[in-house]
Write a protein that holds these residues in place. Structure first.
Motif, PDB file in Angstrom:
ATOM      1  N   THR A 129      -6.040 -39.916  60.229  1.00 44.66           N
ATOM      2  CA  THR A 129      -6.939 -40.551  61.192  1.00 44.66           C
ATOM      3  C   THR A 129      -6.111 -41.474  62.083  1.00 44.66           C
ATOM      4  N   LEU A 130      -6.480 -41.523  63.372  1.00 50.87           N
ATOM      5  CA  LEU A 130      -5.833 -42.433  64.308  1.00 50.87           C
ATOM      6  C   LEU A 130      -6.822 -43.537  64.659  1.00 50.87           C
ATOM      7  N   LEU A 131      -6.402 -44.781  64.538  1.00 50.80           N
ATOM      8  CA  LEU A 131      -7.233 -45.932  64.882  1.00 50.80           C
ATOM      9  C   LEU A 131      -6.643 -46.647  66.090  1.00 50.80           C
ATOM     10  N   GLY A 134      -7.281 -52.123  69.688  1.00 50.23           N
ATOM     11  CA  GLY A 134      -7.299 -53.200  70.673  1.00 50.23           C
ATOM     12  C   GLY A 134      -6.519 -54.399  70.156  1.00 50.23           C
ATOM     13  N   ASP A 135      -7.092 -55.581  70.296  1.00 52.60           N
ATOM     14  CA  ASP A 135      -6.428 -56.801  69.828  1.00 52.60           C
ATOM     15  C   ASP A 135      -7.022 -57.312  68.523  1.00 52.60           C
ATOM     16  N   SER A 136      -7.646 -56.429  67.736  1.00 57.26           N
ATOM     17  CA  SER A 136      -8.269 -56.855  66.486  1.00 57.26           C
ATOM     18  C   SER A 136      -7.394 -56.649  65.264  1.00 57.26           C
ATOM     19  N   LEU A 137      -6.450 -55.708  65.325  1.00 60.53           N
ATOM     20  CA  LEU A 137      -5.567 -55.456  64.194  1.00 60.53           C
ATOM     21  C   LEU A 137      -4.197 -55.049  64.712  1.00 60.53           C
ATOM     22  N   ARG A 162     -14.557 -52.592  57.195  1.00 62.30           N
ATOM     23  CA  ARG A 162     -14.790 -51.461  58.098  1.00 62.30           C
ATOM     24  C   ARG A 162     -13.543 -50.618  58.355  1.00 62.30           C
ATOM     25  N   ILE A 163     -12.378 -51.165  58.012  1.00 61.85           N
ATOM     26  CA  ILE A 163     -11.126 -50.421  58.211  1.00 61.85           C
ATOM     27  C   ILE A 163     -10.442 -50.157  56.862  1.00 61.85           C
ATOM     28  N   PHE A 164      -9.942 -51.200  56.213  1.00 58.03           N
ATOM     29  CA  PHE A 164      -9.137 -51.008  55.009  1.00 58.03           C
ATOM     30  C   PHE A 164      -9.933 -50.416  53.845  1.00 58.03           C
ATOM     31  N   ASP A 165     -11.209 -50.770  53.708  1.00 63.66           N
ATOM     32  CA  ASP A 165     -12.007 -50.226  52.609  1.00 63.66           C
ATOM     33  C   ASP A 165     -12.429 -48.781  52.854  1.00 63.66           C
ATOM     34  N   ARG A 166     -12.324 -48.293  54.076  1.00 62.86           N
ATOM     35  CA  ARG A 166     -12.814 -46.956  54.407  1.00 62.86           C
ATOM     36  C   ARG A 166     -11.729 -45.917  54.613  1.00 62.86           C
ATOM     37  N   PHE A 167     -10.580 -46.324  55.139  1.00 68.62           N
ATOM     38  CA  PHE A 167      -9.583 -45.360  55.565  1.00 68.62           C
ATOM     39  C   PHE A 167      -8.363 -45.399  54.642  1.00 68.62           C
ATOM     40  N   SER A 168      -7.665 -44.278  54.561  1.00 70.14           N
ATOM     41  CA  SER A 168      -6.542 -44.139  53.637  1.00 70.14           C
ATOM     42  C   SER A 168      -5.285 -44.815  54.186  1.00 70.14           C
ATOM     43  N   ASP A 169      -4.296 -44.930  53.320  1.00 72.53           N
ATOM     44  CA  ASP A 169      -3.041 -45.583  53.680  1.00 72.53           C
ATOM     45  C   ASP A 169      -2.274 -44.845  54.773  1.00 72.53           C
ATOM     46  N   ILE A 170      -2.490 -43.541  54.933  1.00 74.19           N
ATOM     47  CA  ILE A 170      -1.740 -42.807  55.956  1.00 74.19           C
ATOM     48  C   ILE A 170      -2.348 -42.973  57.344  1.00 74.19           C
ATOM     49  N   THR A 171      -3.489 -43.632  57.429  1.00 73.08           N
ATOM     50  CA  THR A 171      -4.137 -43.855  58.719  1.00 73.08           C
ATOM     51  C   THR A 171      -3.195 -44.596  59.652  1.00 73.08           C
ATOM     52  N   ARG A 172      -3.053 -44.071  60.871  1.00 76.22           N
ATOM     53  CA  ARG A 172      -2.170 -44.680  61.872  1.00 76.22           C
ATOM     54  C   ARG A 172      -2.956 -45.673  62.710  1.00 76.22           C
ATOM     55  N   VAL A 173      -2.373 -46.828  62.961  1.00 72.75           N
ATOM     56  CA  VAL A 173      -3.004 -47.898  63.742  1.00 72.75           C
ATOM     57  C   VAL A 173      -2.239 -48.059  65.045  1.00 72.75           C
ATOM     58  N   GLY A 176      -3.407 -52.935  70.639  1.00 68.96           N
ATOM     59  CA  GLY A 176      -3.432 -53.183  72.074  1.00 68.96           C
ATOM     60  C   GLY A 176      -2.119 -53.693  72.642  1.00 68.96           C
ATOM     61  N   HIS A 177      -1.215 -54.133  71.788  1.00 72.76           N
ATOM     62  CA  HIS A 177       0.131 -54.573  72.166  1.00 72.76           C
ATOM     63  C   HIS A 177       1.064 -54.187  71.028  1.00 72.76           C
ATOM     64  N   GLY A 178       2.279 -53.841  71.357  1.00 69.01           N
ATOM     65  CA  GLY A 178       3.285 -53.629  70.330  1.00 69.01           C
ATOM     66  C   GLY A 178       3.281 -52.245  69.716  1.00 69.01           C
ATOM     67  N   GLU A 179       3.990 -52.135  68.594  1.00 67.43           N
ATOM     68  CA  GLU A 179       4.251 -50.854  67.959  1.00 67.43           C
ATOM     69  C   GLU A 179       3.121 -50.431  67.027  1.00 67.43           C
ATOM     70  N   PRO A 180       2.961 -49.123  66.823  1.00 63.92           N
ATOM     71  CA  PRO A 180       1.990 -48.643  65.832  1.00 63.92           C
ATOM     72  C   PRO A 180       2.414 -49.009  64.412  1.00 63.92           C
ATOM     73  N   THR A 181       1.457 -48.897  63.499  1.00 65.98           N
ATOM     74  CA  THR A 181       1.714 -49.126  62.083  1.00 65.98           C
ATOM     75  C   THR A 181       0.801 -48.200  61.292  1.00 65.98           C
ATOM     76  N   THR A 182       0.789 -48.350  59.983  1.00 70.46           N
ATOM     77  CA  THR A 182      -0.144 -47.619  59.124  1.00 70.46           C
ATOM     78  C   THR A 182      -0.908 -48.624  58.272  1.00 70.46           C
ATOM     79  N   LEU A 183      -2.069 -48.211  57.795  1.00 71.70           N
ATOM     80  CA  LEU A 183      -2.828 -49.098  56.911  1.00 71.70           C
ATOM     81  C   LEU A 183      -2.058 -49.354  55.619  1.00 71.70           C
ATOM     82  N   GLY A 184      -1.322 -48.349  55.146  1.00 68.35           N
ATOM     83  CA  GLY A 184      -0.548 -48.534  53.928  1.00 68.35           C
ATOM     84  C   GLY A 184       0.524 -49.597  54.069  1.00 68.35           C
TER      85      GLY A 184
END
Length: 198
Positions: A129-131, A134-137, A162-173, A176-184
């Motif tokens: 999943t791709l999330l 914006g400027d929330s996470l 709404r994010i960490f409890d629902r989506f897996s660690d491989i979810t890409r974040v 709104g600024h900066g580099e992507p990350t993953t929930l994991g």
């Protein structure tokens, strides 16, 4: 402000969704044209989703909407600020759980209140999943809540449930600024974020 601008292009139809027309309409127009290379048909921007109404995420919204005829969507609680600052009455007011569609693909709207009252993220289904948050996470924490403990608690709670409890660690974040990350990558730090209050 080094804002991120994201473009989703449907390969079959060329229909496009733009996330945050932050600034520099000419560069965004170039991005839209580049998206045509991934489509079998001429690309067409259908929707601009604004993750929140802060000035650095909205400066090119009016011009890009005028150039392309795209509809503008924003979280309901941020719509008045967009109208006041940019003169744009959004055609679509987003609420938690809504869907924004691009050629049959539905992106889920996730309200993440606290950075602004109407901040939203978009979840594009897939593996992973791709999330688009914006400027929330961000990598390293939630967005700025102005040192307001009530706003921080709201944003931290929304991001957690709404994010960490629902989506897996491989979810890409994609923030709104900066580099992507993953929930994991971020999940182990949640207790630290709560303790520090930002």
């Amino acid at each position: 402000m080094n804002n991120a601008v994201y473009l989703v292009t449907a390969r079959q139809s060329g229909e496009q969704l733009l996330i945050d027309a932050a600034a520099d309409a000419a560069s965004i127009s170039s991005l839209l044209r580049h998206g045509e290379k991934d489509a079998d048909r001429e690309a067409r921007l259908a929707t601009i989703v604004t993750t929140h109404a802060h000035w650095d995420h909205t400066r090119a919204t009016a011009e890009v909407a005028r150039q392309t005829g795209a509809q503008v969507a924003i979280g309901r609680a941020d719509a008045a600020q967009l109208a006041a600052e940019r003169g744009i009455d959004a055609e679509v007011l987003l609420d938690h759980g809504d869907r924004v569609r691009v050629d049959g693909v539905a992106l889920e709207v996730i309200a993440l209140r606290g950075h602004t009252p109407g901040s939203v993220a978009l979840a594009l289904p897939g593996e992973p999943t791709l999330l688009f948050t914006g400027d929330s996470l961000f990598p390293g924490g939630v967005g700025n809540t102005g040192d307001d403990p009530v706003r921080f608690e709201q944003l931290f709670t929304d991001v957690t449930t709404r994010i960490f409890d629902r989506f897996s660690d491989i979810t890409r974040v994609f923030p709104g600024h900066g580099e992507p990350t993953t929930l994991g990558s971020e999940r182990p730090a949640l207790p630290d974020w709560r303790d520090r209050g930002w």
